[in-house]
Design a protein around this motif. Structure first.
Motif, short mmCIF file in Angstrom:
data_model
loop_
_atom_site.label_atom_id
_atom_site.label_comp_id
_atom_site.label_asym_id
_atom_site.label_seq_id
_atom_site.Cartn_x
_atom_site.Cartn_y
_atom_site.Cartn_z
N LEU A 116 0.84 -1.20 0.00
CA LEU A 116 0.00 0.00 0.00
C LEU A 116 0.88 1.26 0.00
O LEU A 116 0.63 2.20 -0.76
CB LEU A 116 -0.94 -0.01 1.22
CG LEU A 116 -1.81 1.22 1.41
CD1 LEU A 116 -2.71 1.47 0.19
CD2 LEU A 116 -2.67 1.09 2.67
N ALA A 117 1.92 1.23 0.82
CA ALA A 117 2.84 2.37 0.86
C ALA A 117 3.51 2.58 -0.50
O ALA A 117 3.66 3.72 -0.97
CB ALA A 117 3.91 2.13 1.94
N GLY A 130 -3.37 5.60 -10.03
CA GLY A 130 -2.94 4.30 -10.50
C GLY A 130 -3.42 3.18 -9.61
O GLY A 130 -4.24 3.37 -8.71
N LEU A 131 -2.87 2.00 -9.88
CA LEU A 131 -3.35 0.80 -9.21
C LEU A 131 -2.22 -0.22 -9.09
O LEU A 131 -1.26 -0.16 -9.86
CB LEU A 131 -4.49 0.18 -10.00
CG LEU A 131 -4.15 -0.28 -11.42
CD1 LEU A 131 -5.00 -1.48 -11.81
CD2 LEU A 131 -4.37 0.85 -12.41
N LEU A 132 -2.36 -1.13 -8.14
CA LEU A 132 -1.45 -2.26 -8.08
C LEU A 132 -1.86 -3.26 -9.14
O LEU A 132 -3.06 -3.50 -9.37
CB LEU A 132 -1.49 -2.92 -6.70
CG LEU A 132 -0.83 -2.16 -5.55
CD1 LEU A 132 -1.00 -2.93 -4.24
CD2 LEU A 132 0.65 -1.90 -5.82
N GLN A 160 -2.43 -7.96 -14.85
CA GLN A 160 -3.65 -8.28 -14.11
C GLN A 160 -3.87 -7.18 -13.08
O GLN A 160 -3.00 -6.93 -12.24
CB GLN A 160 -3.51 -9.61 -13.40
CG GLN A 160 -3.54 -10.78 -14.36
CD GLN A 160 -3.41 -12.09 -13.62
OE1 GLN A 160 -2.31 -12.60 -13.43
NE2 GLN A 160 -4.53 -12.62 -13.18
N ALA A 161 -5.04 -6.54 -13.18
CA ALA A 161 -5.34 -5.42 -12.28
C ALA A 161 -5.79 -5.93 -10.92
O ALA A 161 -6.56 -6.88 -10.81
CB ALA A 161 -6.44 -4.56 -12.90
N GLN A 162 -5.26 -5.30 -9.87
CA GLN A 162 -5.68 -5.61 -8.50
C GLN A 162 -6.33 -4.36 -7.90
O GLN A 162 -6.58 -3.39 -8.60
CB GLN A 162 -4.46 -5.98 -7.66
CG GLN A 162 -3.65 -7.17 -8.15
CD GLN A 162 -2.45 -7.45 -7.24
OE1 GLN A 162 -2.00 -6.58 -6.50
NE2 GLN A 162 -1.95 -8.67 -7.30
N THR A 163 -6.56 -4.40 -6.62
CA THR A 163 -6.80 -3.19 -5.83
C THR A 163 -5.73 -3.20 -4.75
O THR A 163 -5.18 -4.27 -4.47
CB THR A 163 -8.20 -3.13 -5.20
OG1 THR A 163 -8.29 -4.08 -4.13
CG2 THR A 163 -9.28 -3.39 -6.23
N PRO A 164 -5.43 -2.08 -4.10
CA PRO A 164 -6.04 -0.76 -4.22
C PRO A 164 -5.85 -0.11 -5.59
O PRO A 164 -4.85 -0.29 -6.24
CB PRO A 164 -5.34 0.06 -3.14
CG PRO A 164 -4.69 -0.91 -2.25
CD PRO A 164 -4.42 -2.13 -3.04
N GLN A 165 -6.88 0.69 -5.94
CA GLN A 165 -6.84 1.59 -7.09
C GLN A 165 -7.06 2.98 -6.52
O GLN A 165 -7.95 3.18 -5.69
CB GLN A 165 -7.93 1.23 -8.09
CG GLN A 165 -7.84 -0.23 -8.54
CD GLN A 165 -8.44 -0.50 -9.90
OE1 GLN A 165 -9.03 0.39 -10.52
NE2 GLN A 165 -8.30 -1.72 -10.37
N CYS A 166 -6.23 3.92 -6.95
CA CYS A 166 -6.20 5.22 -6.27
C CYS A 166 -6.34 6.35 -7.29
O CYS A 166 -5.50 6.49 -8.19
CB CYS A 166 -4.87 5.30 -5.53
SG CYS A 166 -4.77 6.70 -4.45
#
Ligand code: CTP
Ligand code: MG
Length: 224
Positions: A116-117, A130-132, A160-166
């Protein structure tokens, strides 16, 4: 992120049809806590996240959890789709246009504090957000109607898209209001014409989707 505030939205209003469990997957216990409690932990741990909106269909199951009393958390009612649930979450916040909104699935219990950081640092000066995500690592095959291979797909630029998405509050609200039939926030943002940053994450931050994922999540949170 000096002048902007950071808020989080945790969509938790799904029924978990594919996981096929008696109660929605986010309320299943894996080890000491429920999946949603593990998903919330890294968000709660950050002092710079002002508020967390948990978006729910089942208020009762939520209220039974000790975490429901956490002073940083507010709740709101879910929608019929994930994008509607996130829009409801945005509506519950008194945020301004440029504040950052971190959206994280209630069904992703293995996000680490450091991932997350890493995401928040990577997008801090980015104009869109962006997103992880993880680069696709296995060879990709396209199937035909009989379940046989039609061809091999070039995976070199696939993620492959994950979350968090910010994303920033104003942009996210505009994108999700305009594009309702999206599977994640970044799809709405990209359809609006903006280019979100892909931030490499870890495979361990997977979403509990199918029944076998529950055991894997259990092993990972116990091991960590
Ligand atoms: N979600 C939500 N509101 C919806 C649908 C989904 O808040 N109307 C949430 C889920 O609770 C989950 C996240 O969005 O935390 C990711 O969605 P998904 O994994 O698809 O969960 P479900 O929709 O619950 O599962 P399924 O699609 O298998 O029914
Ligand atoms: Mg779903």
């Amino acid at each position: 992120m000096v002048n902007q505030k950071i808020y989080a939205i945790v969509p938790a209003a799904g029924m978990g049809m594919r996981a096929n469990t008696t109660q929605p997957k986010q309320f299943l216990s894996i080890g000491k806590h429920t999946i949603i409690e593990y998903a919330l932990a890294p968000l709660i741990a950050r002092d710079d996240i002002e508020k967390i909106v948990v978006v729910l269909n089942d208020q009762q199951q939520w209220r039974n959890l000790p975490i429901a009393k956490h002073p940083k958390i507010i709740t709101t009612q879910g929608g019929d789709t994930r994008s509607q649930s996130v829009l409801n979450g945005l509506a519950a916040l008194a945020a301004t246009e440029d504040d950052w909104i971190v959206v994280h699935d209630a069904a992703r219990p293995c996000l680490s504090d450091s991932e997350l950081a890493h995401l928040l640092a990577a997008i801090a000066d980015h104009p869109v957000g962006g997103l992880l995500a993880t680069p696709v690592r296995d060879t990709l095959k396209k199937s035909d109607a009989e379940g046989c291979i039609e061809n091999t797909v070039d995976r070199s630029d696939l993620w492959q898209a994950q979350t968090p998405q910010c994303f920033r509050f104003g942009l996210l609200q505009q994108a999700l209001t305009k594009y309702r039939d999206v599977t994640d926030e970044s799809e709405a943002v990209e359809r609006l014409g903006y280019r979100a940053k892909l931030v490499p994450g870890l495979l361990t931050n997977f979403k509990v989707t199918h029944p076998e994922d529950i055991q894997l999540a259990q092993k990972l949170v116990r091991g960590g």
